[in-house]
Write an enzyme that holds these catalytic residues in place. Structure first.
Site, mmCIF file in Angstrom:
data_model
loop_
_atom_site.group_PDB
_atom_site.id
_atom_site.type_symbol
_atom_site.label_atom_id
_atom_site.label_comp_id
_atom_site.label_asym_id
_atom_site.label_seq_id
_atom_site.Cartn_x
_atom_site.Cartn_y
_atom_site.Cartn_z
ATOM 1 N N ARG A 241 6.402 18.948 -54.130
ATOM 2 C CA ARG A 241 6.750 18.999 -55.552
ATOM 3 C C ARG A 241 5.780 18.167 -56.375
ATOM 4 N NH1 ARG A 241 13.027 18.079 -54.732
ATOM 5 N NH2 ARG A 241 13.431 19.992 -53.577
ATOM 6 N N GLY B 209 1.616 4.270 -43.319
ATOM 7 C CA GLY B 209 0.189 3.931 -43.335
ATOM 8 C C GLY B 209 -0.683 5.134 -43.650
ATOM 9 N N ARG C 291 -3.330 4.837 -40.674
ATOM 10 C CA ARG C 291 -2.546 5.404 -39.583
ATOM 11 C C ARG C 291 -2.944 4.804 -38.228
ATOM 12 N NH1 ARG C 291 -6.956 8.272 -39.141
ATOM 13 N NH2 ARG C 291 -7.424 9.349 -37.188
#
Ligand SMILES: N[C@@H](CCC(=O)N[C@@H](CS)C(=O)NCC(=O)O)C(=O)O
Ligand SMILES: N[C@@H](CCC(=O)N[C@@H](CS)C(=O)NCC(=O)O)C(=O)O
Ligand SMILES: N[C@@H](CCC(=O)N[C@@H](CS)C(=O)NCC(=O)O)C(=O)O
Lengths: 146, 146, 146
Positions: free
Chosen positions: B31, B96, B104
């Site tokens: 969205r 992250g 990450r």
């Protein structure tokens, strides 16, 4: 022992069959729209079928996992019925998504609701079991006595 | 019987809830960045959230599978603790990765290590069981006697 | 109890190890072809490795699920053998797909066939159990008497 899981096992096999069916639909869509692996992009008609199967595959482990926890700790019967509803909801999702992106929404909400019910059953079943085993409280009995 | 799996079942339900949370985040990101299905490409901010959830979904079946084997054949307590650590690690991974691709990495290494520990537990549990059942050797007892 | 699932559990651990191996190959391919996350597109050599792992991950939950149902309701020994064949087939699929898109086909058909055998075993096992439990019919005994 096995009679306590046989219906969940049956629903599980149906779920696997449905996933196999979705995979075959992707293979047919690859042929129809000439989208050769490793590519996964093509006309919207292909991408919707491709994504419908991908989305169902992504949720499949969640579904199976929670179906079994709910079936073992809460109720085999109710969980199996929810399982059948989920499988039916995913069928409608796949068909709807294949037709139009909008067509996926109603069945998605439906199957998500069934998943939440199974999550609720699982939580109730586990908490009830812990209360009985470690606190000596039978919650169901207490509730019906109240 | 059920008391030997109830904590693993609880961790499993938490794992399913986490995956549901990640899926909702993808829906919100769709969205926010206006990326309508079946498309999965968009601005980097969307793609990182999308990939974070996809990566966690990909590892979820490995995690649940090995959690249960380790919990049943090695130790319910230790496996449940590892399970909670894994779920926490994957939460950090998601947060992250959503911020930056680099974010990450540290949580990925952490959750991969936990997975390896669970794989090790499973292997030990299965081998120990086979030794006890088919060779009559109790490896744990031998080790503590040595 | 555990002796009725120990071999399936062993095959399961091997399956998880294989998936870990595939994931590592994607990480190496990302380095080799310089495709940084969250991107998943790049030269065909990268995309084939990426898709090979994605496809194996997609089927992994189906495989594990049906392996266990078949192992518990039909035969642990036969299911374990099928499980090993499936894991081997997926190894060939990964290697073949990494080399060329065409190289994935023969091993894909092979592993799909093994999956259908496991689905058949599961269905037989469940139906046989239901007949024995609810109709008092021992189908296997009837068949051998006929
Ligand atoms: N996700 C699969 C579903 C169907 C499937 O398993 N297809 C086989 C035969 S075309 C395959 O090897 N697909 C290659 C791939 O997934 O990259 C796809 O996109 O094709
Ligand atoms: N992987 C999903 C995660 C969230 C999800 O389940 N979204 C629903 C509602 S937007 C869906 O139908 N997604 C379509 C799709 O996955 O292609 C996504 O990319 O959207
Ligand atoms: N599907 C993964 C398989 C390997 C993996 O787990 N990679 C780690 C380290 S590069 C990752 O965080 N991948 C990011 C992603 O999947 O978007 C990928 O495409 O990278």
């Amino acid at each position: 022992m096995l009679d306590q899981i046989v219906f969940i096992a049956g629903v599980t096999v149906l779920g696997v069959l449905e996933q196999a069916y979705f995979s075959l639909q992707v293979i047919y869509a690859r042929r129809k729209f000439s989208v050769s692996p490793p590519s996964t992009s093509g006309p919207p008609g292909f991408e919707r079928v491709y994504r419908a199967q991908a989305n169902c595959s992504e949720y499949f482990p969640l579904f199976i996992t929670i179906l079994w926890v709910s079936g073992v700790f809460f109720s085999q019967g109710l969980s199996s019925i929810c399982g059948l509803l989920y499988i039916y909801g995913r069928y409608l999702y796949f068909k709807g998504y294949a037709k139009s992106a909008h067509g996926r929404l109603a069945p998605l909400y439906f199957s998500a609701k069934v998943l939440w019910v199974l999550i609720g059953f699982s939580a109730l079943g586990i908490l009830g079991f812990l209360c009985r085993s470690y606190l000596g409280l039978d919650v169901v009995q207490l509730a019906s006595a109240a």
